[in-house]
Write an enzyme that holds these catalytic residues in place. Sequence first.
Site, PDB file in Angstrom:
ATOM      1  N   SER A   6      27.205  41.788  41.302  1.00  0.00           N
ATOM      2  CA  SER A   6      27.395  40.718  42.289  1.00  0.00           C
ATOM      3  C   SER A   6      26.267  40.733  43.308  1.00  0.00           C
ATOM      4  O   SER A   6      25.641  41.769  43.551  1.00  0.00           O
ATOM      5  CB  SER A   6      28.712  40.909  43.039  1.00  0.00           C
TER       6      SER A   6
HETATM    7  N1  SAH Z   1      31.888  45.033  40.941  1.00  0.00           N
HETATM    8  C1  SAH Z   1      30.832  44.713  40.026  1.00  0.00           C
HETATM    9  C2  SAH Z   1      30.865  43.256  39.608  1.00  0.00           C
HETATM   10  C3  SAH Z   1      30.937  43.135  38.125  1.00  0.00           C
HETATM   11  S1  SAH Z   1      31.274  41.551  37.460  1.00  0.00           S
HETATM   12  C4  SAH Z   1      29.489  45.122  40.565  1.00  0.00           C
HETATM   13  O1  SAH Z   1      29.396  45.472  41.753  1.00  0.00           O
HETATM   14  O2  SAH Z   1      28.530  45.144  39.819  1.00  0.00           O
HETATM   15  C5  SAH Z   1      32.996  41.719  37.035  1.00  0.00           C
HETATM   16  C6  SAH Z   1      33.386  42.825  36.084  1.00  0.00           C
HETATM   17  O3  SAH Z   1      34.781  42.677  35.823  1.00  0.00           O
HETATM   18  C7  SAH Z   1      32.696  42.804  34.728  1.00  0.00           C
HETATM   19  O4  SAH Z   1      32.049  44.025  34.498  1.00  0.00           O
HETATM   20  C8  SAH Z   1      33.846  42.579  33.735  1.00  0.00           C
HETATM   21  O5  SAH Z   1      33.680  43.270  32.504  1.00  0.00           O
HETATM   22  C9  SAH Z   1      35.026  43.146  34.514  1.00  0.00           C
HETATM   23  N2  SAH Z   1      36.343  42.679  34.065  1.00  0.00           N
HETATM   24  C10 SAH Z   1      36.704  41.448  33.644  1.00  0.00           C
HETATM   25  N3  SAH Z   1      38.005  41.425  33.279  1.00  0.00           N
HETATM   26  C11 SAH Z   1      38.490  42.692  33.494  1.00  0.00           C
HETATM   27  C12 SAH Z   1      39.767  43.298  33.297  1.00  0.00           C
HETATM   28  N4  SAH Z   1      40.807  42.627  32.819  1.00  0.00           N
HETATM   29  N5  SAH Z   1      39.891  44.602  33.618  1.00  0.00           N
HETATM   30  C13 SAH Z   1      38.837  45.319  34.099  1.00  0.00           C
HETATM   31  N6  SAH Z   1      37.616  44.795  34.294  1.00  0.00           N
HETATM   32  C14 SAH Z   1      37.431  43.491  33.987  1.00  0.00           C
END
Ligand code: SAH
Length: 213
Positions: A63
């Site tokens: 993000s």
């Molecule tokens: N917090 C992260 C943002 C990652 S984007 C950062 O700082 O980089 C969102 C993430 O949510 C992705 O890696 C995706 O794989 C994960 N995600 C999506 N659905 C999910 C679920 N049901 N359970 C766990 N993670 C999930």
Amino acid sequence: MIDKVTIIKTTRMSEEITKKYPLRPTIKNAIIQTNREVFVPLVMRHNAYRLDALPIGAQQFISSPLTVAKMTQYLSPEGCDSVLEIGCGSGYQAAVLSHLFRRVFTIERIESLLIEAKERFRHLKLGNIHTRTDDGQNGWEQYAPFDRILFSASARAIPQKLFDQLREGGILIAPVERGREQVITRFTKQGGKITEDVLEVCDFVPIVDGVVR
Ligand code: SAH
């Protein structure tokens, strides 16, 4: 653990964020203490301090630091013990939270991303982050209740299980789909009841069901 050169860069980035969204000193400090370069793929390191989301593989993104700062401030972490994050991704958000909470629990559905995130936490000696490969919509019963819960991907609805795992008086922050829009929503648990207020329109990747190993 962070070196002086990196502190100069993260401080400058925190000031860029503050121009768009004023940060409280506690949140600003957590941003300054977190080396964002470590969470960005090598070929994109030169963009690590821009206020942009960047691709991290598996069609996922780290993000924007502006988004991470806002979500962190919306959580009102001051004085809290534990937080659960759904969607660890690169681990950057969890690393920021690790400077504000005694214990951070973070869940990711894509195992390869979590393996890399864990390596980063080890490298940075962030020993208070606990990780789990799972569908985060299950929460993490063993360590519940949590003072705070944060969705880092957008939900169609918040599963009741997660409200059950939120401490009385706790706050859950999530991007939630409303028609064609997504809105960052704050859910507060008071007297066993959940109230919600909408904070702002946003743009996150969606929550996906199941695990990828
Ligand atoms: N917090 C992260 C943002 C990652 S984007 C950062 O700082 O980089 C969102 C993430 O949510 C992705 O890696 C995706 O794989 C994960 N995600 C999506 N659905 C999910 C679920 N049901 N359970 C766990 N993670 C999930």
